[in-house]
Enzyme design. Sequence first.
Site, PDB file in Angstrom:
ATOM      1  N   ASP A  43       0.821  -1.213   0.000  1.00  0.00           N
ATOM      2  CA  ASP A  43       0.000   0.000   0.000  1.00  0.00           C
ATOM      3  C   ASP A  43       0.850   1.256   0.000  1.00  0.00           C
ATOM      4  OD1 ASP A  43      -1.986   1.880   0.346  1.00  0.00           O
ATOM      5  OD2 ASP A  43      -2.308   1.431   2.463  1.00  0.00           O
ATOM      6  N   ASP A  83      -1.601   5.791  -5.234  1.00  0.00           N
ATOM      7  CA  ASP A  83      -1.961   4.912  -4.125  1.00  0.00           C
ATOM      8  C   ASP A  83      -2.365   3.513  -4.597  1.00  0.00           C
ATOM      9  OD1 ASP A  83      -2.774   3.790  -1.781  1.00  0.00           O
ATOM     10  OD2 ASP A  83      -4.476   5.118  -1.459  1.00  0.00           O
TER      11      ASP A  83
END
Length: 391
Positions: free
Chosen positions: A102, A283
């Site tokens: 992430d 992201d």
Amino acid sequence: MGLRFVLLFSFCCFAANAELHHLKLTRHNHKEHKLPHTLGHGNIRNRLRQKYGLDSVAKVNAVTSHTTSTGSVESQSLFNYLNLQFSMDLSIGTQLFTMAPDTGSSDLWAPGKECTFCINTCKNTAFNPSDSKTFVSSKQTFNITYGSGSVSGTVDFDTVKIGHLTILNQTFGVVDNSTMCSTFDGIMGMAFPNLSAMGAVPPFQNLIAQKQVKDSVFSFYLKSDSPAGSLMILGGSNSSLYSGELTYTPVTKPRYWMFKMNLIGFYQWDYRNCLGSCDAIMDTGTSLIVGPPKAIDFLNKQIGATYNSNYDLWTVNCAKISTLPNLKLHIAYEEFYVTPQTYITNISNVCISPFTSLAGLQFWIIGDVFMRENYVEFNPVKLTLAIARSK
Ligand SMILES: *[C@@H]1O[C@H](CO)[C@@H](O)[C@H](O)[C@H]1NC(C)=O
Ligand SMILES: *[C@@H]1O[C@H](CO)[C@@H](O)[C@H](O)[C@H]1NC(C)=O
Ligand SMILES: *[C@@H]1O[C@H](CO)[C@@H](O)[C@H](O)[C@H]1NC(C)=O
Ligand SMILES: *[C@@H]1O[C@H](CO)[C@@H](O)[C@H](O)[C@H]1NC(C)=O
Ligand SMILES: *[C@@H]1O[C@H](CO)[C@@H](O)[C@H](O)[C@H]1NC(C)=O
Ligand SMILES: *[C@@H]1O[C@H](CO)[C@@H](O)[C@H](O)[C@H]1NC(C)=O
């Protein structure tokens, strides 16, 4: 198992304090989208593996390694769950976990054996400290709030392995309480130390410090519509995976992977958003594209998407996909695009628009929808992002 949900822009991290104040906590912050029954949690990974004839995580998450005298370049396969979530193998102590890499957060954590919700409801693998000879505990606690829920527990240290790479004394969280389930056990944060809720040095920065990787970069190559074929490359890039040259853009604030976006809109249509420049973050932990409500409404209307309150998402008529224009983003004054076949996510004939909003958000979140057509290299030392069209 009844209707459950999938966390669409799941774990972009709003680390406990600062951001939470800025972001008025609307229901959008607990974005648990109910989607059709195919999207169960729990044993879904194993069922998916069986469906695709993949019998073990290790087989899906294969690793290739190229070691040189100055460190390795590790290509780690990612498991693609319905184009919505990407996960990989990582071990802590001697135990193997499925982790979501992430770039929108900076902490590493795994479920602990105290987390009954993780074990019973989410069917996660739980970390057992007594199985690890290298485990060191601290009495410190943590609590992280993500877009999709929160986790809390203790801050501890252990040896972490990703493929052939080893990180000694990595700070990580052992979760004893959680309010979110996913198709993976835990999260590996890949943003900057500044965003770490545990005050930790994230794993990739430790790989650099411990001289494990050849170059101070990691890259993502995300592939649509197949559980296999996506890669995370640690320590380098692979120019066979993209066309032309990489376009570099500076990281403007090293907390998230924040950069300046010069435009977001549709090819040959009216542009209104982000003219000139606006802040955006890259992201991998977000499935879609998140922006301010007004801008998102405008983009959704342009593609004829309608708000679906059942799913708390915008959807389009699946039959219209081939008539939609390409989405384009300008970054470093270069144009990057995504075709409608990629940016519309078809989950059992629910065709989901890539645009979803978050009230109070100060920047755009550019998620997997973009990276499924564009290769991105992240350099936390030179503070650059580099992008090229994927092959
Ligand atoms: C984390 O802290 C928040 C705010 O204090 C709280 O609402 C939440 O329940 C906590 N999360 C967990 C998993 O304990
Ligand atoms: C492990 O890391 C922590 C925090 O970074 C540090 O306080 C501790 O001294 C380290 N332990 C070892 C054995 O290096
Ligand atoms: C988990 O969170 C709930 C609600 O916040 C709390 O009542 C419970 O004591 C917590 N459990 C642990 C093990 O921290
Ligand atoms: C993180 O960066 C912000 C500004 O970008 C700064 O105000 C803050 O002090 C930093 N926090 C840490 C823990 O370094
Ligand atoms: C780069 O990717 C290509 C295409 O997938 C692959 O054949 C090649 O082995 C990779 N190179 C390295 C150094 O991993
Ligand atoms: C959407 O996905 C379903 C399978 O879930 C497939 O049958 C259908 O043809 C797809 N529709 C489009 C427009 O791609």
